[in-house]
Design a protein around this motif. Structure first.
Motif, short mmCIF file in Angstrom:
data_model
loop_
_atom_site.label_atom_id
_atom_site.label_comp_id
_atom_site.label_asym_id
_atom_site.label_seq_id
_atom_site.Cartn_x
_atom_site.Cartn_y
_atom_site.Cartn_z
N ARG A 101 0.83 -1.21 0.00
CA ARG A 101 0.00 0.00 0.00
C ARG A 101 0.86 1.26 0.00
NH1 ARG A 101 -2.77 -3.29 4.34
NH2 ARG A 101 -4.49 -4.34 3.28
N TRP A 102 1.97 1.24 0.75
CA TRP A 102 2.85 2.40 0.75
C TRP A 102 3.45 2.63 -0.63
CZ3 TRP A 102 2.31 5.91 4.10
CH2 TRP A 102 2.14 5.67 5.47
N ARG A 103 3.73 1.57 -1.35
CA ARG A 103 4.38 1.72 -2.65
C ARG A 103 3.45 2.40 -3.65
NH1 ARG A 103 7.23 -3.43 -1.68
NH2 ARG A 103 9.44 -2.92 -1.49
N THR A 104 2.21 1.96 -3.73
CA THR A 104 1.28 2.56 -4.70
C THR A 104 0.72 3.87 -4.17
OG1 THR A 104 -0.46 1.11 -3.82
CG2 THR A 104 0.68 0.39 -5.80
N ASP A 141 1.61 10.51 9.26
CA ASP A 141 1.27 11.41 10.37
C ASP A 141 -0.20 11.30 10.76
OD1 ASP A 141 3.81 12.39 10.65
OD2 ASP A 141 3.49 14.12 9.32
N ARG A 142 -1.04 10.89 9.82
CA ARG A 142 -2.48 10.76 10.10
C ARG A 142 -2.80 9.53 10.94
NH1 ARG A 142 -5.44 10.74 4.56
NH2 ARG A 142 -7.25 10.43 5.93
N MET A 143 -1.85 8.61 11.05
CA MET A 143 -2.07 7.41 11.86
C MET A 143 -1.86 7.78 13.33
SD MET A 143 -0.09 4.52 9.61
CE MET A 143 -0.58 4.15 7.93
N SER A 144 -2.89 7.72 14.09
CA SER A 144 -2.79 8.13 15.49
C SER A 144 -3.60 7.18 16.38
CB SER A 144 -3.29 9.57 15.67
OG SER A 144 -3.14 9.99 17.01
N PRO A 145 -2.90 6.27 17.09
CA PRO A 145 -1.45 6.05 17.06
C PRO A 145 -1.03 5.24 15.84
CG PRO A 145 -2.48 4.49 18.56
CD PRO A 145 -3.58 5.39 18.07
N ILE A 150 -4.52 3.66 6.81
CA ILE A 150 -5.00 4.19 8.10
C ILE A 150 -5.95 3.22 8.77
CG2 ILE A 150 -6.35 6.05 9.14
CD1 ILE A 150 -5.18 7.88 6.90
N GLU A 151 -6.86 2.64 8.00
CA GLU A 151 -7.85 1.73 8.58
C GLU A 151 -7.21 0.44 9.07
OE1 GLU A 151 -10.78 1.22 5.55
OE2 GLU A 151 -11.65 3.23 5.84
N THR A 152 -6.32 -0.14 8.26
CA THR A 152 -5.70 -1.40 8.67
C THR A 152 -4.73 -1.18 9.84
OG1 THR A 152 -4.05 -1.12 6.90
CG2 THR A 152 -5.95 -2.54 6.44
N HIS A 187 3.83 -0.07 15.13
CA HIS A 187 5.21 -0.25 14.70
C HIS A 187 5.32 -0.95 13.34
CE1 HIS A 187 9.09 -2.60 14.80
NE2 HIS A 187 9.49 -1.37 14.77
N PRO A 188 4.55 -2.01 13.05
CA PRO A 188 4.68 -2.64 11.73
C PRO A 188 4.31 -1.70 10.58
CG PRO A 188 3.57 -4.12 13.25
CD PRO A 188 3.64 -2.79 13.93
N SER A 189 3.37 -0.78 10.80
CA SER A 189 3.02 0.19 9.76
C SER A 189 4.18 1.13 9.49
CB SER A 189 1.79 1.00 10.17
OG SER A 189 0.63 0.19 10.19
N ALA A 190 4.82 1.59 10.57
CA ALA A 190 5.97 2.48 10.41
C ALA A 190 7.15 1.75 9.79
CB ALA A 190 6.36 3.08 11.76
N PHE A 191 7.36 0.48 10.19
CA PHE A 191 8.44 -0.32 9.61
C PHE A 191 8.20 -0.51 8.11
CE2 PHE A 191 10.59 -4.13 8.26
CZ PHE A 191 11.83 -4.09 8.91
N ALA A 192 6.96 -0.81 7.74
CA ALA A 192 6.64 -1.00 6.32
C ALA A 192 6.90 0.28 5.54
CB ALA A 192 5.18 -1.42 6.18
N PHE A 193 6.57 1.42 6.13
CA PHE A 193 6.86 2.71 5.49
C PHE A 193 8.36 2.86 5.27
CE2 PHE A 193 8.31 7.06 5.94
CZ PHE A 193 7.54 7.75 5.02
N ALA A 194 9.14 2.65 6.32
CA ALA A 194 10.59 2.82 6.23
C ALA A 194 11.20 1.87 5.20
CB ALA A 194 11.23 2.60 7.60
N ALA A 195 10.77 0.62 5.21
CA ALA A 195 11.32 -0.36 4.26
C ALA A 195 10.95 0.00 2.83
CB ALA A 195 10.83 -1.75 4.61
N SER A 196 9.71 0.44 2.63
CA SER A 196 9.28 0.76 1.26
C SER A 196 9.99 2.00 0.73
CB SER A 196 7.76 0.97 1.22
OG SER A 196 7.37 2.11 1.97
#
Length: 229
Positions: free
Chosen positions: A69-72, A127-131, A82-84, A134-143
């Motif tokens: 999802r981060w890639r596309t 930034d809209r993810m609150s909170p 955000i939902e997942t 960690h896996p979402s942030a890791f996926a962002f960083a890796a992508s």
């Protein structure tokens, strides 16, 4: 694998990454207190069980789907991210496990933001993810480092195994050689966990771990402890 991808994943999997992973045991300390884990063999079985029944069917495929999802990152994907992310946090079995993923996610998001990883639109979604889990942030960083999903999941799983082993060294306690034996023995199982995760569709994620939930809930009021979870 290119050198840039390898070094980026080594960085993300490093215990020196400033996200606070060293302060958590994810239920292992409670298992030690309950005398479910008393030696190196018990510890190896505990970590293997977590890898096979928690990470492989739930956390690792979640990272893989978040990476896609981060890639596309079209309008639909941004909303799905955000939902997942919210669904993942809701799936944590105890209050302390929710706080753990939120604290580590917040710390990793701060790192991504300060280092300006990714483009502005993707950082805005993060930034809209609150909170933020960690896996979402890791996926962002890796992508943002163009890491392949298979490699990123292997780095995530190895980091988890290494952190669990480090927690056991302190809490059981175990010697350094015993810890090294556990990590070496689990390396082939990381490969299997990654393969299973990559074959898991979004609607088949499973985080059912009742014993972990009970132990984690007990840990919140444990008389003496070294770790925050």
């Amino acid at each position: 694998m290119h050198i840039a991808e390898l070094t980026a994943l080594l960085h993300l999997a490093s215990p020196a990454l400033p996200v606070g992973a060293f302060s958590y045991s994810q239920g292992l300390e409670a298992a030690i207190d309950a005398q479910l884990v008393t030696n190196a063999d018990d510890c190896a079985r505990w970590i293997e069980s977590g890898l096979a029944t928690v990470l492989a069917p739930g956390e690792l495929p979640f990272v893989a789907h978040q990476m896609a999802r981060w890639r596309t990152h079209d309008e639909h994907d941004a909303q799905a991210l955000i939902e997942t992310n919210a669904q993942f946090i809701a799936s944590r079995e105890s209050a302390e496990l929710r706080r753990e993923t939120a604290q580590m996610g917040w710390s990793l998001r701060q790192l991504c933001t300060q280092l300006e990883w990714g483009d502005a639109a993707r950082r805005a979604t993060l930034d809209r993810m609150s909170p933020v889990a960690h896996p979402s942030a890791f996926a962002f960083a890796a992508s943002t480092h163009d890491a392949a999903a298979e490699s990123a999941l292997a780095a995530y799983a190895f980091s988890w195994v290494e952190n669990q082993t480090a927690a056991a060294l302190k809490a059981v306690p175990l010697g350094q050689l015993a810890g090294a034996r556990i990590i070496v023995a689990l390396r082939p199982l990381i490969e299997k966990a990654v393969a299973r995760a990559l074959a898991t569709p979004p609607d088949a994620l499973n985080t059912f771990a009742p014993q972990l939930g009970i132990l984690s809930a007990r840990h919140e009021s444990q008389y003496s402890r070294l770790f925050r979870s």
